[in-house]
Write an enzyme that holds these catalytic residues in place. Sequence first.
Site, PDB file in Angstrom:
ATOM      1  N   ASN A  27      18.440   3.141  -0.876  1.00  0.00           N
ATOM      2  CA  ASN A  27      17.939   4.513  -0.792  1.00  0.00           C
ATOM      3  C   ASN A  27      18.843   5.409   0.031  1.00  0.00           C
ATOM      4  O   ASN A  27      18.917   6.605  -0.190  1.00  0.00           O
ATOM      5  CB  ASN A  27      16.525   4.538  -0.208  1.00  0.00           C
ATOM      6  CG  ASN A  27      15.485   4.470  -1.309  1.00  0.00           C
ATOM      7  OD1 ASN A  27      15.774   4.811  -2.451  1.00  0.00           O
ATOM      8  ND2 ASN A  27      14.293   4.019  -0.974  1.00  0.00           N
ATOM      9  N   HIS A  73      11.863  -5.484   0.370  1.00  0.00           N
ATOM     10  CA  HIS A  73      11.841  -4.305  -0.481  1.00  0.00           C
ATOM     11  C   HIS A  73      12.266  -4.678  -1.893  1.00  0.00           C
ATOM     12  O   HIS A  73      13.448  -4.887  -2.165  1.00  0.00           O
ATOM     13  CB  HIS A  73      12.750  -3.212   0.102  1.00  0.00           C
ATOM     14  CG  HIS A  73      12.767  -1.956  -0.708  1.00  0.00           C
ATOM     15  ND1 HIS A  73      13.858  -1.125  -0.783  1.00  0.00           N
ATOM     16  CD2 HIS A  73      11.816  -1.393  -1.497  1.00  0.00           C
ATOM     17  CE1 HIS A  73      13.575  -0.103  -1.588  1.00  0.00           C
ATOM     18  NE2 HIS A  73      12.351  -0.246  -2.030  1.00  0.00           N
ATOM     19  N   VAL A  89       0.863  -1.185   0.000  1.00  0.00           N
ATOM     20  CA  VAL A  89       0.000   0.000   0.000  1.00  0.00           C
ATOM     21  C   VAL A  89       0.903   1.240   0.000  1.00  0.00           C
ATOM     22  O   VAL A  89       2.113   1.133   0.188  1.00  0.00           O
ATOM     23  CB  VAL A  89      -0.983   0.009   1.205  1.00  0.00           C
ATOM     24  CG1 VAL A  89      -1.838  -1.258   1.189  1.00  0.00           C
ATOM     25  CG2 VAL A  89      -0.271   0.166   2.534  1.00  0.00           C
ATOM     26  N   SER A 131       9.743   1.099   1.255  1.00  0.00           N
ATOM     27  CA  SER A 131      11.077   1.471   0.796  1.00  0.00           C
ATOM     28  C   SER A 131      11.707   2.470   1.754  1.00  0.00           C
ATOM     29  O   SER A 131      12.896   2.695   1.726  1.00  0.00           O
ATOM     30  CB  SER A 131      10.999   2.087  -0.600  1.00  0.00           C
ATOM     31  OG  SER A 131      10.172   3.228  -0.567  1.00  0.00           O
ATOM     32  N   LYS A 169      -0.241   1.764   6.879  1.00  0.00           N
ATOM     33  CA  LYS A 169       0.398   0.451   6.982  1.00  0.00           C
ATOM     34  C   LYS A 169       0.154  -0.167   8.358  1.00  0.00           C
ATOM     35  O   LYS A 169      -0.121  -1.350   8.488  1.00  0.00           O
ATOM     36  CB  LYS A 169       1.901   0.561   6.705  1.00  0.00           C
ATOM     37  CG  LYS A 169       2.194   0.853   5.238  1.00  0.00           C
ATOM     38  CD  LYS A 169       3.621   0.508   4.851  1.00  0.00           C
ATOM     39  CE  LYS A 169       4.021   1.138   3.534  1.00  0.00           C
ATOM     40  NZ  LYS A 169       4.052   0.237   2.386  1.00  0.00           N
ATOM     41  N   ASN A 227      11.701  -1.589  -8.653  1.00  0.00           N
ATOM     42  CA  ASN A 227      10.963  -1.467  -9.905  1.00  0.00           C
ATOM     43  C   ASN A 227      11.882  -1.315 -11.104  1.00  0.00           C
ATOM     44  O   ASN A 227      12.862  -0.604 -10.994  1.00  0.00           O
ATOM     45  CB  ASN A 227      10.060  -0.228  -9.842  1.00  0.00           C
ATOM     46  CG  ASN A 227       8.643  -0.616  -9.500  1.00  0.00           C
ATOM     47  OD1 ASN A 227       8.181  -1.682  -9.880  1.00  0.00           O
ATOM     48  ND2 ASN A 227       7.965   0.247  -8.753  1.00  0.00           N
ATOM     49  N   GLU A 269       3.146   4.598   0.844  1.00  0.00           N
ATOM     50  CA  GLU A 269       4.101   4.790   1.931  1.00  0.00           C
ATOM     51  C   GLU A 269       3.550   5.746   2.994  1.00  0.00           C
ATOM     52  O   GLU A 269       3.989   6.895   3.096  1.00  0.00           O
ATOM     53  CB  GLU A 269       5.417   5.329   1.370  1.00  0.00           C
ATOM     54  CG  GLU A 269       6.183   4.331   0.539  1.00  0.00           C
ATOM     55  CD  GLU A 269       6.876   3.282   1.386  1.00  0.00           C
ATOM     56  OE1 GLU A 269       6.362   2.143   1.416  1.00  0.00           O
ATOM     57  OE2 GLU A 269       7.889   3.583   2.009  1.00  0.00           O
TER      58      GLU A 269
END
Lengths: 263, 263
Positions: free
Chosen positions: B170, B120, B70, B99, B77, B123, B72
Amino acid sequence: MNEFVLLVGRGKLVEEIDLYLNQQGVKTKTLDQVFSPNEVIAVFDLEIGLNQEKRQLLQQVETRVTQQTPIFTSVLHRTATEIASWLFYPERLVGFSPLLMPTMTCVEICFPIQSLRPNHKLLSFWKQIGKEVEIVGDQPGLVFARTLALLVNEASFALSEGVAKATDIDLAMQKGLNHPQGPLQWADQVGIHHLYAVLEGLQREYGEDRYRPAPLLRKMMYAQFIGVEAEQGFYSYGPQEMRRDSHCFADRPERRSKMLSDA
Amino acid sequence: MLITAGYQVKAFDNCKKSRISAREWLEERWWKLAEKGKKTLFEVESMQERLVLVDSLQDLSDCDLILEAVPEDLLMKRNLFHQLDSLMPADTVLATNTSSLSVTSISSRLKHPERVIGLHFFNPVWRLPLVEVVESAHTPLELIQQAMSWLQSMGKEPIHVLDTPGFIVNRVARPFHLEAYRIVGEGSADKNQVDRILRSAGFPMGPFELQDLIGIDINYSASHSVYEGFHYDPRFRPHPEQRALVESGKLGRKSGKGHYIYE
């Protein structure tokens, strides 16, 4: 005429650039060889400049070349402006980034503020050897080395905090973002000392905490774990076996299990 | 990916429309694969059978693993995991695809936080094999190992990371973007130059063209969440230009203009 480039500095990077220049048909000499000032088409100073040696070497260089001879100096640690301030004829000094010089299609160049009207004729040498010249601002590390140094710094923080092990950090950046190499192995390739110098230089010039070198990098400098060149960086590089897949000295699996038992 | 690997998948989305369009989108992809001869008709038909859309969370209670993706939003969540925790048998593994949020914060108030893990994915999932397997303060090592070998069995490249802001990818990628903004902001180089130089050094894309591709707003919110996660450590400080671009609607390729203009 017996023209050549005068190479100043030591280490793996100097050897690589020496080889590269020779392949481009450019002859090189060092300060301990005999030559006349007119024969020097350019000076390549690759000393990092973490200590006073760079200054002494450049002052020595000035006594051996003409006033107009371009001096290309590594600005990984100090700005071209600071380096130019040591010279009698500062306006012929040009800063450049020597990392990956043999493979990059361009070369990053900067002028010190002493050269009020930058003399673009000084750059003809680069065009001669087929490099595209990118003129950027005079700051330690310029663009690429500054970017890589910060990536490596963050990876070092993450490694010493035990967020992931070294091989996984490298794998993550390669497989997740298609970086050509993981930051830790890349650092071992180019030399930890060069990247450390960029961070310390940025921290000094900007006075900002964001450039503070990770304590792990400092320790590696003390231990001279500077990478492939010393056969020890984040990874070990034995003469016989390339132990790239072995674990890194900074991996701490015991810390992770301790965290678990605490929780 | 799961269906291709032969698993039975039940999919739930609050919105019925998006459930159906997700199915249509997947089926279209499968038929295209069949047209190219990469899948047989029989394979596509059995893949269609393996995907079941369900109308409520309760219908998921016979699954071994529930994978959440769902938006971020920590509250959203947390609420979802709270529901799942009470609806699912205690041995159902609950995974979040977050993420940037803390897996520990998502799972802490549950009756069985020890069954929650971060997975995680990157894409596009079918092209990028990397998966960050996130160990929260509650996750037992056995669950991590189980997840790692399961992902490996599907040809993924999992790495084990601790639950810290931005995990590895990240976090370590932050300076690649933020330093580029700084270099341009201080007038040391223009965006085009930074992209050219970093591409020349071996990165597949420069930071600005990459941000235009992923969305400047997405990149900004990632910057912000890592910055916040580290309690405003100056290493992660976003740049004012990021916000200015987002607020002026220059989000990258998707809005026709960002750092560059797209016709």
